[in-house]
Scaffold this active site. Structure first.
Site, PDB file in Angstrom:
ATOM      1  N   GLY A   1       0.058 -14.523  26.797  1.00  0.00           N
ATOM      2  CA  GLY A   1       0.549 -15.621  27.631  1.00  0.00           C
ATOM      3  C   GLY A   1       1.977 -15.992  27.285  1.00  0.00           C
ATOM      4  CB  ALA A   2       3.837 -15.989  24.097  1.00  0.00           C
TER       5      ALA A   2
ATOM      6  N   GLY B   1      11.106 -51.451  15.603  1.00  0.00           N
ATOM      7  CA  GLY B   1      10.350 -52.092  16.680  1.00  0.00           C
ATOM      8  C   GLY B   1      10.581 -51.363  17.989  1.00  0.00           C
ATOM      9  N   GLY B   2      10.440 -52.096  19.075  1.00  0.00           N
ATOM     10  CA  GLY B   2      10.608 -51.503  20.406  1.00  0.00           C
ATOM     11  C   GLY B   2      12.005 -50.956  20.620  1.00  0.00           C
TER      12      GLY B   2
HETATM   13  C1  HXC Z   1      18.833 -62.444  14.264  1.00  0.00           C
HETATM   14  C2  HXC Z   1      19.285 -61.166  12.428  1.00  0.00           C
HETATM   15  C3  HXC Z   1      18.296 -60.244  12.809  1.00  0.00           C
HETATM   16  C4  HXC Z   1      17.576 -60.496  13.997  1.00  0.00           C
HETATM   17  C5  HXC Z   1      19.183 -59.549  10.986  1.00  0.00           C
HETATM   18  N1  HXC Z   1      19.795 -60.706  11.292  1.00  0.00           N
HETATM   19  N2  HXC Z   1      18.245 -59.266  11.899  1.00  0.00           N
HETATM   20  N3  HXC Z   1      19.558 -62.248  13.153  1.00  0.00           N
HETATM   21  N4  HXC Z   1      17.896 -61.610  14.697  1.00  0.00           N
HETATM   22  N5  HXC Z   1      16.643 -59.670  14.433  1.00  0.00           N
HETATM   23  C6  HXC Z   1      20.874 -61.331  10.556  1.00  0.00           C
HETATM   24  C7  HXC Z   1      20.439 -61.854   9.203  1.00  0.00           C
HETATM   25  O1  HXC Z   1      19.942 -63.164   9.335  1.00  0.00           O
HETATM   26  C8  HXC Z   1      21.762 -61.839   8.455  1.00  0.00           C
HETATM   27  O2  HXC Z   1      22.535 -62.947   8.856  1.00  0.00           O
HETATM   28  C9  HXC Z   1      22.456 -60.626   9.011  1.00  0.00           C
HETATM   29  O3  HXC Z   1      21.816 -60.344  10.263  1.00  0.00           O
HETATM   30  C10 HXC Z   1      22.312 -59.426   8.141  1.00  0.00           C
HETATM   31  O4  HXC Z   1      20.952 -59.273   7.788  1.00  0.00           O
HETATM   32  P1  HXC Z   1      20.488 -59.002   6.285  1.00  0.00           P
HETATM   33  O5  HXC Z   1      19.039 -59.264   6.251  1.00  0.00           O
HETATM   34  O6  HXC Z   1      21.368 -59.753   5.343  1.00  0.00           O
HETATM   35  O7  HXC Z   1      20.815 -57.460   6.139  1.00  0.00           O
HETATM   36  P2  HXC Z   1      20.014 -56.371   5.330  1.00  0.00           P
HETATM   37  O8  HXC Z   1      19.646 -56.872   3.982  1.00  0.00           O
HETATM   38  O9  HXC Z   1      20.834 -55.136   5.422  1.00  0.00           O
HETATM   39  O10 HXC Z   1      18.647 -56.158   6.139  1.00  0.00           O
HETATM   40  C11 HXC Z   1      18.675 -55.655   7.441  1.00  0.00           C
HETATM   41  C12 HXC Z   1      17.298 -55.788   8.105  1.00  0.00           C
HETATM   42  C13 HXC Z   1      16.841 -57.265   8.026  1.00  0.00           C
HETATM   43  C14 HXC Z   1      16.295 -54.925   7.366  1.00  0.00           C
HETATM   44  C15 HXC Z   1      17.437 -55.308   9.532  1.00  0.00           C
HETATM   45  O11 HXC Z   1      17.912 -58.105   8.470  1.00  0.00           O
HETATM   46  C16 HXC Z   1      15.640 -57.553   8.855  1.00  0.00           C
HETATM   47  O12 HXC Z   1      14.535 -57.260   8.451  1.00  0.00           O
HETATM   48  N6  HXC Z   1      15.873 -58.190  10.012  1.00  0.00           N
HETATM   49  C17 HXC Z   1      14.798 -58.561  10.884  1.00  0.00           C
HETATM   50  C18 HXC Z   1      14.301 -57.344  11.599  1.00  0.00           C
HETATM   51  C19 HXC Z   1      13.301 -57.715  12.631  1.00  0.00           C
HETATM   52  O13 HXC Z   1      12.155 -58.101  12.295  1.00  0.00           O
HETATM   53  N7  HXC Z   1      13.726 -57.691  13.896  1.00  0.00           N
HETATM   54  C20 HXC Z   1      12.903 -57.994  14.981  1.00  0.00           C
HETATM   55  C21 HXC Z   1      12.140 -56.724  15.260  1.00  0.00           C
HETATM   56  S1  HXC Z   1      11.120 -56.869  16.630  1.00  0.00           S
HETATM   57  P3  HXC Z   1      23.653 -63.590   7.888  1.00  0.00           P
HETATM   58  O14 HXC Z   1      24.118 -64.764   8.629  1.00  0.00           O
HETATM   59  O15 HXC Z   1      22.954 -63.902   6.610  1.00  0.00           O
HETATM   60  O16 HXC Z   1      24.682 -62.531   7.714  1.00  0.00           O
HETATM   61  C22 HXC Z   1      12.046 -56.234  17.788  1.00  0.00           C
HETATM   62  C23 HXC Z   1      11.315 -56.156  19.045  1.00  0.00           C
HETATM   63  C24 HXC Z   1      12.082 -55.356  20.021  1.00  0.00           C
HETATM   64  O17 HXC Z   1      13.156 -55.898  17.645  1.00  0.00           O
HETATM   65  C25 HXC Z   1      11.184 -55.104  21.166  1.00  0.00           C
HETATM   66  C26 HXC Z   1      11.855 -54.388  22.255  1.00  0.00           C
HETATM   67  C27 HXC Z   1      10.908 -54.073  23.327  1.00  0.00           C
END
Ligand code: HXC
Length: 515
Positions: free
Chosen positions: A411-412, A169-170
C-alpha cells in the site's frame, strides 16, 4: 508644530521602553531579547513600520488604569524579509507579562486582517503569560478572535509562529493552527496545562521544560517544526525559510521561479551528479542516507528541513531545483527502514497539504518497505493516520514528480504519490523494487505448504520477476527508468514540463479528510 512633534517623539520614546528598564534587563538576563529587538533581527534593516504604538487597554478593574502602557504588550506592524512584505506581531513580555487583553488581541487581529487583504505572510512572535487575568472573559474573547482569523487565513497566506517564551493554556492553539511553529531551547515552553495542574490531576512531577520544552515538542509531540539554541539562530533561520515561500495562495507557480535572486552560480553546469551512482548499497536491505540523494539533486545543497527530529523515517522540507522552489517528501531508510508509521504519515500529510495550498510543486523520493506492523501502530490508528497521507497526495493538484529510488512495496507504493494518485511524472532508478511485498514474505504465503527447496526456487523467481522497476514500467505506471547520475536533469525537466498544469478537484464546500 515643534511642540506637537516633540510630544510625538516623547510618546514614541515612552512606548519603546515598554514595561521599563528593569523588566527589559530581566528579559536580557534570561537570554531573551525584547519584542522590538527581535523584530530588528527578523526584518530587513529599516523596513519595520510599527502600527498602534499608542494603543492602551481600557480595563478599569483591579487598578488597571494605573497600568496603561502604550502598545499594551504587543508590538505590531509590517516590514520586509529578503525584500518580501510580511505582517508581524511580537508580544512584549515586559508589559504585564505579554498577557493578552482585549485591546492586545485587537492589535493582532488588525495585522492579520491587513495581511489577508494584501496577501502577505503573518509571523507571530509569542512570549506571553496568557490571558490577561484582570480582564476575565474579554481576554478569552480576544483569543477566540485570533483563532478565528488563523482558521480563515489557513491556506490563503503562510502563517508562522515563533515561540520565544511562555505559551500556555488555550494560547497554544493559535500556533497549533498556523503552518509552522518554531521554538527556542531553554526559554520557551508550550502546554495546555502546566506542571502544577499535572501534579494535582495526574500526580506527575515534571518541570516546565520536561512537560513542554523545545526538545519535547521538536522530537516527541511534533508540535514544532524546529528548535534552536538561541533566538538569533531562530530569527535568521526564519529569514531563510521565507525564501522558499510564496506570499499567498494566488501567486502562480511560474512567477516564483527565481522570485528574488538571479540564477546562482553552479546552476548552469551539466547537471550530472556521478555521486548518485554510488549511494545505494549492494544489499537492498542495507540502509543508506536519503539526505545524500536530496543533496545531490537540489541547488547548492540548500535544504530547509522541517520536523527533522520528529518521525525521522520520513524527510520533509523545501529546496530549489534549478531555481524552482519545491517541497520534498522522502522516505528515510536510516530510520525504521523508511517504513510509514503514524507519526511519519501525519507529518508528511500536513506538509503535502501546505505545498498544495501554496502551489509549491512536490518531489517525492520513495524507498518504503511498507507500513509499520504491530499492535502499537494498529491500536494507535495507523489506518486512520496512514489514510491522511494517502488523502493528502490524492487531493493535491500541484505538480507531483515521483522517483522510486529503491523499494516501493504494498500500500505504501500507492500512497507515495504513485501514478494512480495523479502523479504527473513518475520515474524509478534501475535498482527499484516495486511489488506487493518482498519475495520471502510472498513465497511464505503462496507456497506455504511446499518444501523449503521449492520455496527457495520460487523466492528467486519472485525476486527475478518483481524486484525491479520494469513490470511497473511495462504497464506505464512508471514513465521511465532513469540513470541515477542524470537524476537532477530529469527531475528538473519533469517539473518544467508540468509547471503550468491545470487540474481541479470537483466542487465541494470542503472535504472530509480523515482526522
Ligand atoms: C496579567 C500577568 C500574566 C497574566 C504574567 N503577568 N502573566 N499579568 N495576566 N496572565 C505579569 C506578572 O504579574 C508580572 O507583573 C509580569 O507579568 C511578569 O510575570 P512574572 O511572574 O514576574 O514572570 P516569570 O517569573 O517569568 O513567570 C512567567 C509566568 C507567570 C510563568 C508566565 O507569570 C505565570 O504563571 N503567569 C500566569 C500564567 C497564567 O496562568 N495565565 C493564564 C493562563 S489561562 P509585574 O508587574 O510583577 O512585572 C489562559 C487561557 C487562554 O491563558 C485561553 C484561550 C482560549
Amino acid at each position: 508644530m515643534t511642540t506637537i512633534l516633540n510630544q510625538l517623539y516623547q510618546r514614541r520614546a515612552q512606548a519603546r521602553v515598554g514595561g521599563g528598564e528593569a523588566r527589559i534587563s530581566k528579559q536580557h538576563k534570561q537570554q531573551k531579547y525584547t519584542a522590538r529587538e527581535r523584530l530588528l533581527i527578523l526584518l530587513d534593516p529599516e523596513t519595520f513600520e510599527e502600527w498602534d504604538t499608542f494603543v492602551v487597554h481600557n480595563c478599569h478593574d483591579f487598578d488597571m488604569m494605573e497600568e496603561q502602557i502604550p502598545g499594551d504588550g504587543v508590538v505590531t506592524g509590517h516590514g520586509k524579509i529578503n525584500g518580501q512584505k510580511v505582517c508581524v506581531f511580537a508580544q512584549d513580555f515586559t508589559v504585564l507579562g505579554g498577557s493578552l487583553s482585549e485591546t492586545h488581541a485587537r492589535k493582532i487581529c488588525k495585522v492579520m486582517d491587513t495581511a489577508m487583504r494584501i496577501g502577505v505572510p503573518v509571523i507571530g512572535l509569542n512570549d506571553s503569560g496568557g490571558a490577561r487575568i484582570q480582564e476575565g472573559v474579554s481576554s478569552l474573547a480576544g483569543y477566540a478572535e485570533v483563532f478565528q482569523r488563523n482558521a480563515l487565513a489557513s491556506g490563503v497566506i503562510p502563517q508562522i509562529s515563533l515561540i520565544m517564551g511562555p505559551c500556555a493554556g488555550g494560547a497554544v492553539y493559535s500556533p497549533a493552527i498556523t503552518d509552522f511553529s518554531f521554538m527556542v531551547e531553554g526559554s520557551a515552553y508550550m502546554f495546555v496545562t502546566g506542571p502544577n495542574v499535572a501534579k494535582t490531576v495526574t500526580h506527575e512531577e515534571v518541570t516546565a521544560e520536561e512537560l513542554g520544552g523545545a526538545a519535547v515538542h521538536a522530537s516527541k509531540s511534533g508540535v514544532v517544526a524546529k528548535k534552536y539554541v538561541d533566538e538569533v539562530a531562530m530569527l535568521l533561520d526564519v529569514r531563510r525559510l521565507m525564501k522558499f515561500l510564496p506570499a499567498n495562495n494566488k501567486i502562480p507557480r511560474l512567477s516564483r521561479v527565481h522570485p528574488q535572486q538571479p540564477m546562482q552560480p553552479g546552476h548552469d553546469d551539466n547537471g550530472l551528479r556521478p555521486a548518485l551512482e554510488n549511494i545505494l548499497p549492494q544489499d537492498s536491505n542495507t540502509p543508506y542516507n536519503m539526505q545524500h540523494v536530496i543533496d545531490n539533486v537540489i541547488d547548492d545543497r540548500d535544504f530547509f528541513a522541517l520536523h527533522h527530529d520528529f518521525a525521522a523515517n520520513i524527510i520533509t522540507g523545501f529546496a530549489r531545483l534549478k531555481g524552482r522552489p519545491i517541497g520534498i517528501v522522502a522516505n528515510q531508510p536510516l530510520h525504521l527502514a523508511g517504513c510509514l508509521d503514524i507519526d511519519a504519515s501525519t507529518k508528511a500529510a500536513r506538509f503535502v497539504r501546505f505545498c498544495d495550498c501554496f502551489n509549491i510543486p512536490i518531489l517525492t523520493l520513495v524507498d518504503v518497505p511498507g507500513f509499520m506492523p504491530g499492535t502499537t501502530q494498529e491500536h494507535g490508528g495507523i489506518i486512520r493516520h496512514g489514510a491522511k497521507l494517502l488523502y493528502a497526495f490524492a487531493e493535491a493538484t500541484v505538480p507531483k514528480v515521483t522517483l522510486i529510488v529503491r523499494k516501493a512495496y504494498g500500500g505504501a507504493y500507492d500512497v507515495m504519490a504513485s501514478k494512480h494518485l495523479r502523479g504527473d511524472v513518475n520515474y524509478a532508478w534501475p535498482a527499484a523494487e516495486i511489488a506487493v511485498m518482498g519475495a520471502k514474505g510472498a513465497v511464505e504465503i503462496i507456497f506455504r505448504n511446499h518444501s523449503k527447496d521449492h520455496q527457495a526456487t520460487k523466492e528467486a523467481e519472485y525476486t527475478q520477476r518483481f524486484a525491479n522497476p520494469f513490470v511497473a514500467a511495462e504497464k506505464g505506471f512508471i514513465d521511465d527508468v532513469i540513470a541515477p547520475h542524470n537524476t537532477r536533469n530529469r527531475l528538473a525537466c519533469a517539473f518544467d514540463l508540468v509547471a503550468e498544469k491545470d487540474l481541479r478537484n470537483p466542487w465541494k464546500k470542503h472535504d472530509n479528510m480523515p482526522l
